[in-house]
Design an enzyme around this catalytic site. Sequence first.
Site, short mmCIF file in Angstrom:
data_model
loop_
_atom_site.label_atom_id
_atom_site.label_comp_id
_atom_site.label_asym_id
_atom_site.label_seq_id
_atom_site.Cartn_x
_atom_site.Cartn_y
_atom_site.Cartn_z
N CYS A 162 38.03 55.75 51.91
CA CYS A 162 38.17 57.12 51.41
C CYS A 162 36.78 57.65 51.11
O CYS A 162 35.78 56.91 51.16
CB CYS A 162 39.03 57.14 50.15
N HIS A 179 36.52 47.24 45.59
CA HIS A 179 37.27 45.98 45.64
C HIS A 179 37.49 45.55 47.08
O HIS A 179 38.57 45.72 47.65
CB HIS A 179 38.61 46.14 44.90
N GLU A 201 39.10 50.85 36.31
CA GLU A 201 39.24 52.30 36.13
C GLU A 201 39.86 52.63 34.78
O GLU A 201 39.47 53.60 34.11
CB GLU A 201 40.08 52.89 37.27
N ASN A 254 45.02 50.04 45.06
CA ASN A 254 45.65 50.89 46.08
C ASN A 254 46.19 50.08 47.25
O ASN A 254 47.20 50.44 47.85
CB ASN A 254 44.69 52.00 46.53
#
Length: 325
Positions: free
Chosen positions: A28, A57, A142, A241
């Site tokens: 992304c 990650h 996060e 994710n």
Amino acid sequence: MSDSIHADPAAGPRPRLELLIAAPRGFCAGVDRAIRIVELAIERYGAPVYVRHEIVHNKFVVDTLRQQGAIFVDELDEVPDGVPVVFSAHGVPKAVPAKAAERGLSYLDATCPLVSKVHRQAERLVAAGRHILFIGHAGHPEVIGTFGQVPEGTITLIETVEDAEALAPADPANLAFLTQTTLSVDDTAAVLAALRARFPDIVAPHADDICYATTNRQTAVKAIAASCDMVLVIGAPNSSNSLRLVEVAEREGIRARLVQRAADLDFAWLEGVATLGITAGASAPELLVRELVDLLATRYDISEREVETTRESIAFKLPRGLEAA
């Protein structure tokens, strides 16, 4: 890895395998930017450049940057004086850059701008006297980074619908919610429904905190799942994710596995599989997708089709001072 990987492919006609490759997949804009920041820092300052925590990650990405001269550490105390340090894409508590400044360290913040947006929202909500309910996974960098933006006691972690239903806030009329950017869209919707049912006046963020890339990759997996016998997700076991992509496929009733590299593939998984779905988490480079396809082509007569649900064109600016590097 299965020993069957070493079997002689010339032993007979190769079985057919259709590959449905989800798009969007892989990197992304936030991951792309974070990696570029480390590369440009090495180019500008010379090796070594220290990085607090994994920049993203993904072991392959981290190992590649390590070969270029990045040194990854868990805490700022491990960074010697006089060398630059980069903060990971997941964001850091405010205390970390404050400590770096105190020590006179030159630092670059590779926090994803979409995570930074959540940080600023948290500050504004607390300044307005709201207590924040933060939907996320305990221990994720996060979450730690976001909690570190506001005073202790002003934010509460909500992981599940059960957490939402058991919550007993001191001031139920003065609540707001924010979310981790890499959550399951469906799971988060269920938690939010529970919160809104109990606290109808809860204040929502101006826009959905779950980032565009997380949402798009989950939508793309849903689009291929019904046509697949199995889905392989390329990503790290500590990548939120990527794990969510496995769950999305399983929720659609399809077997799914997480693999970090092609070498993790066990061909026994593919018995009875005629159509295989492939995707990659937001911190996995396209190179790893091609590596997996190439390995499959050594054993199968493959046909390959990309299924695109949306096209991404988002790019984030580099920090000032690095743009010209």
